[in-house]
Design a protein around this motif. Structure first.
Motif, PDB file in Angstrom:
ATOM      1  N   GLY A  87     -42.917 -32.257 -30.773  1.00  0.00           N
ATOM      2  CA  GLY A  87     -43.955 -31.382 -31.288  1.00  0.00           C
ATOM      3  C   GLY A  87     -43.470 -30.436 -32.345  1.00  0.00           C
ATOM      4  N   GLU A  88     -44.453 -29.704 -32.852  1.00  0.00           N
ATOM      5  CA  GLU A  88     -44.206 -28.706 -33.876  1.00  0.00           C
ATOM      6  C   GLU A  88     -45.154 -27.543 -33.626  1.00  0.00           C
ATOM      7  OE1 GLU A  88     -45.088 -28.485 -38.597  1.00  0.00           O
ATOM      8  OE2 GLU A  88     -43.985 -30.258 -37.898  1.00  0.00           O
ATOM      9  N   ASN A  89     -44.610 -26.330 -33.567  1.00  0.00           N
ATOM     10  CA  ASN A  89     -45.368 -25.110 -33.322  1.00  0.00           C
ATOM     11  C   ASN A  89     -46.143 -25.207 -32.007  1.00  0.00           C
ATOM     12  OD1 ASN A  89     -44.224 -23.890 -35.551  1.00  0.00           O
ATOM     13  ND2 ASN A  89     -45.816 -24.622 -36.905  1.00  0.00           N
ATOM     14  N   GLN A  90     -47.467 -25.102 -31.980  1.00  0.00           N
ATOM     15  CA  GLN A  90     -48.205 -25.037 -30.714  1.00  0.00           C
ATOM     16  C   GLN A  90     -48.612 -26.379 -30.129  1.00  0.00           C
ATOM     17  OE1 GLN A  90     -51.568 -22.492 -30.554  1.00  0.00           O
ATOM     18  NE2 GLN A  90     -50.437 -20.663 -31.101  1.00  0.00           N
ATOM     19  N   PHE A  91     -48.364 -27.488 -30.794  1.00  0.00           N
ATOM     20  CA  PHE A  91     -48.869 -28.767 -30.316  1.00  0.00           C
ATOM     21  C   PHE A  91     -47.774 -29.811 -30.188  1.00  0.00           C
ATOM     22  CE2 PHE A  91     -52.413 -26.543 -32.166  1.00  0.00           C
ATOM     23  CZ  PHE A  91     -53.380 -26.692 -31.187  1.00  0.00           C
ATOM     24  N   ALA A  92     -47.939 -30.663 -29.170  1.00  0.00           N
ATOM     25  CA  ALA A  92     -46.987 -31.742 -28.936  1.00  0.00           C
ATOM     26  C   ALA A  92     -47.736 -33.033 -28.671  1.00  0.00           C
ATOM     27  CB  ALA A  92     -46.099 -31.415 -27.743  1.00  0.00           C
ATOM     28  N   ASP A  93     -47.124 -34.132 -29.047  1.00  0.00           N
ATOM     29  CA  ASP A  93     -47.661 -35.456 -28.758  1.00  0.00           C
ATOM     30  C   ASP A  93     -46.866 -36.020 -27.590  1.00  0.00           C
ATOM     31  OD1 ASP A  93     -49.608 -35.516 -30.821  1.00  0.00           O
ATOM     32  OD2 ASP A  93     -47.990 -35.843 -32.260  1.00  0.00           O
ATOM     33  N   PHE A  94     -47.572 -36.317 -26.496  1.00  0.00           N
ATOM     34  CA  PHE A  94     -46.969 -36.824 -25.273  1.00  0.00           C
ATOM     35  C   PHE A  94     -47.149 -38.329 -25.179  1.00  0.00           C
ATOM     36  CE2 PHE A  94     -46.698 -32.520 -24.267  1.00  0.00           C
ATOM     37  CZ  PHE A  94     -45.976 -32.334 -23.100  1.00  0.00           C
ATOM     38  N   THR A  95     -46.170 -38.987 -24.579  1.00  0.00           N
ATOM     39  CA  THR A  95     -46.257 -40.418 -24.300  1.00  0.00           C
ATOM     40  C   THR A  95     -46.006 -40.631 -22.819  1.00  0.00           C
ATOM     41  OG1 THR A  95     -45.446 -40.969 -26.508  1.00  0.00           O
ATOM     42  CG2 THR A  95     -45.296 -42.691 -24.833  1.00  0.00           C
TER      43      THR A  95
END
Length: 133
Positions: A87-95
């Protein structure tokens, strides 16, 4: 829980030192619908920079802008599931490591607590609370 969207980035920012560039590891225990999960994230804070120019347009120096970007990666594991994220800053991509399904998570840090918001933009955002270890 498969559509978990974490507010991790914001949480990480609140707990980080105010330096232009730093890195480290954060660890949280999360309540995932009554099941304990462990979130571990490595982060790096990178400060923004800009150039200064002389009267003829020549570059005379580089200065910090006061802005920063937080980059992170990690994993969230529980007896029921395992996820990796970047992620970057306030958001993340989860798998989801079982199905390889991907989803977005917003992370909000307040003191020693981290709130993860799965699917922050819908449908049906779900919040999970985490406590720093």
């Amino acid at each position: 829980m498969k559509h978990l969207t974490l507010a991790l980035a914001a949480t990480c920012v609140a707990g980080l030192p105010a330096t232009a560039q730093s890195q480290g590891t954060l660890s949280y225990t999360c309540n995932l619908d009554g099941v304990a999960g462990q979130l571990v994230a490595q982060y790096e804070v990178v400060g923004g920079s800009g150039i200064t120019q002389g009267p003829t347009g020549d570059i005379t120096g580089v200065i910090g802008t006061g802005d920063s970007t937080i980059y992170y990666q990690g994993q969230l594991t529980s007896p029921m599931a395992s996820y990796t994220f970047t992620g970057e800053n306030q958001f993340a991509d989860f798998t989801d490591m079982a199905s390889y399904a991907q989803f977005r998570v917003q992370m909000i840090a307040e003191g020693n607590q981290l709130t993860l918001i799965a699917n922050p933009f819908g449908p049906g955002p779900t919040q999970y609370l985490c406590q720093a270890n």
